[in-house]
Design a protein around this motif. Sequence first.
Motif, short mmCIF file in Angstrom:
data_model
loop_
_atom_site.label_atom_id
_atom_site.label_comp_id
_atom_site.label_asym_id
_atom_site.label_seq_id
_atom_site.Cartn_x
_atom_site.Cartn_y
_atom_site.Cartn_z
N UNK A 136 -3.58 -5.65 3.58
CA UNK A 136 -3.32 -6.15 4.69
C UNK A 136 -1.26 -6.35 4.50
N UNK A 137 -0.62 -6.13 4.91
CA UNK A 137 0.08 -6.66 5.57
C UNK A 137 0.96 -7.27 6.62
N UNK A 138 1.74 -8.37 6.54
CA UNK A 138 1.57 -9.32 8.08
C UNK A 138 0.72 -8.41 9.03
N UNK A 139 -0.60 -8.87 8.29
CA UNK A 139 -1.42 -8.50 9.77
C UNK A 139 -1.94 -6.81 9.66
N UNK A 140 -1.50 -5.89 8.78
CA UNK A 140 -1.98 -4.48 9.60
C UNK A 140 -2.70 -3.87 8.23
N UNK A 141 -3.57 -3.08 8.05
CA UNK A 141 -4.17 -2.06 7.18
C UNK A 141 -3.41 -1.61 6.61
N UNK A 143 -2.72 1.37 2.41
CA UNK A 143 -2.33 1.63 1.62
C UNK A 143 -2.00 1.20 -0.03
N UNK A 144 -2.93 0.49 -1.01
CA UNK A 144 -2.45 0.14 -2.00
C UNK A 144 -1.42 0.56 -2.83
N UNK A 145 -0.89 1.67 -2.80
CA UNK A 145 -0.06 2.81 -2.82
C UNK A 145 1.55 2.44 -1.74
N UNK A 146 0.94 2.17 -0.47
CA UNK A 146 2.39 1.84 0.53
C UNK A 146 2.91 0.71 0.12
N UNK A 147 1.83 -0.30 -0.34
CA UNK A 147 2.06 -1.81 -0.40
C UNK A 147 3.03 -2.07 -1.85
N UNK A 148 2.73 -1.14 -2.70
CA UNK A 148 3.73 -1.55 -4.13
C UNK A 148 4.64 -1.62 -3.30
N UNK A 149 5.31 -2.68 -3.99
CA UNK A 149 7.31 -2.91 -3.92
C UNK A 149 7.52 -3.60 -2.81
N UNK A 150 6.17 -3.68 -1.26
CA UNK A 150 7.28 -4.29 -0.58
C UNK A 150 6.56 -6.00 -0.36
N UNK A 151 7.28 -6.79 1.05
CA UNK A 151 7.62 -8.08 0.89
C UNK A 151 6.85 -8.55 1.99
N UNK A 248 7.38 -10.54 -2.28
CA UNK A 248 8.38 -10.22 -2.65
C UNK A 248 8.47 -9.38 -3.69
N UNK A 249 8.88 -7.81 -3.26
CA UNK A 249 8.25 -7.22 -4.38
C UNK A 249 6.92 -6.65 -5.00
N UNK A 250 5.80 -6.62 -3.64
CA UNK A 250 4.03 -6.68 -3.92
C UNK A 250 4.38 -5.66 -5.91
#
Length: 284
Positions: A136-141, A143-151, A248-250
């Motif tokens: 989850x990113x900021x409460x929203x599900x 995918x691990x591929x989309x999460x890569x590099x996010x903050x 930062x940069x997951x």
Amino acid sequence: MKKLTRVLAAVMAILISAGSTGVFAVTAAKAQKETVSVSQNSEEKSSDVIKEETVYVVADSQGNKKNVIVSDWLDNKSGLSNIKDKSELSNIENVKGDESFHINNGEVEWNAQGEDIYYQGTTDKELPVSVKLTYYLDGNEISPDELLGKSGRVTVRYDYENNQKVTVKYKGKNTDMYVPFLMISASILDSDKFSNIEVTNGQYISDGERFIITGMAVPGLSESLGLDKQKDSDINIPDYFEFSADVTDFSISTSFTVATNELFSGIDMDDVNDIDDLDKKISE
């Protein structure tokens, strides 16, 4: 407690020494002591040969299995010449010696010559326990591929499913009960990327450069004992583990899950005849 400490220490040692990328799980199940059919001098006899089995599961970042390798050890305490072992594995190979073997109708006969046997093979059977990872990113599900590099505020949840049941007698009726497996998951997080960590059903430590997070659960046990239906029960047996952090940069380089029933082998079950007796043992 000593067994638990050994298991946790092993997980920590693997994590600290691991340099691999990607997320994968290792499932380890120690077989109960069993009598393996043996033959010596052409005469069939029983023995205290002990078989220990470890199942290694290579999985993707969501817990889906990619490859399963089964490792078996036949502890030849009596120094027998021949050992017959039942196995449904494919691609069996001797990994620690040159003892020969042949397979007949699911039975593997080893020309042990007094030695222990270490062998491995593969299987496509359902695992006794499985792991599902959700991000989850900021409460929203996500995918691990989309999460890569996010903050942002990231949560990683491990849900464990117990796929192995046995039927026992309870008040004169047959009752299905889950085989208890202790699940221990662990991850290494870069302290330059992760901060403000919160853990549910686990804990974390820091060495200044990394956070090492561990979580534990026993999936199915609460249901087997009926605790999930008791709202006022003060016993909490988790079936999931999760952690959250400001990121930062997951990215996560290494993650392990170990499943073991070894801890429960130390419980004296000789006087356990039904679920009520088992409940008392669990309380102890």
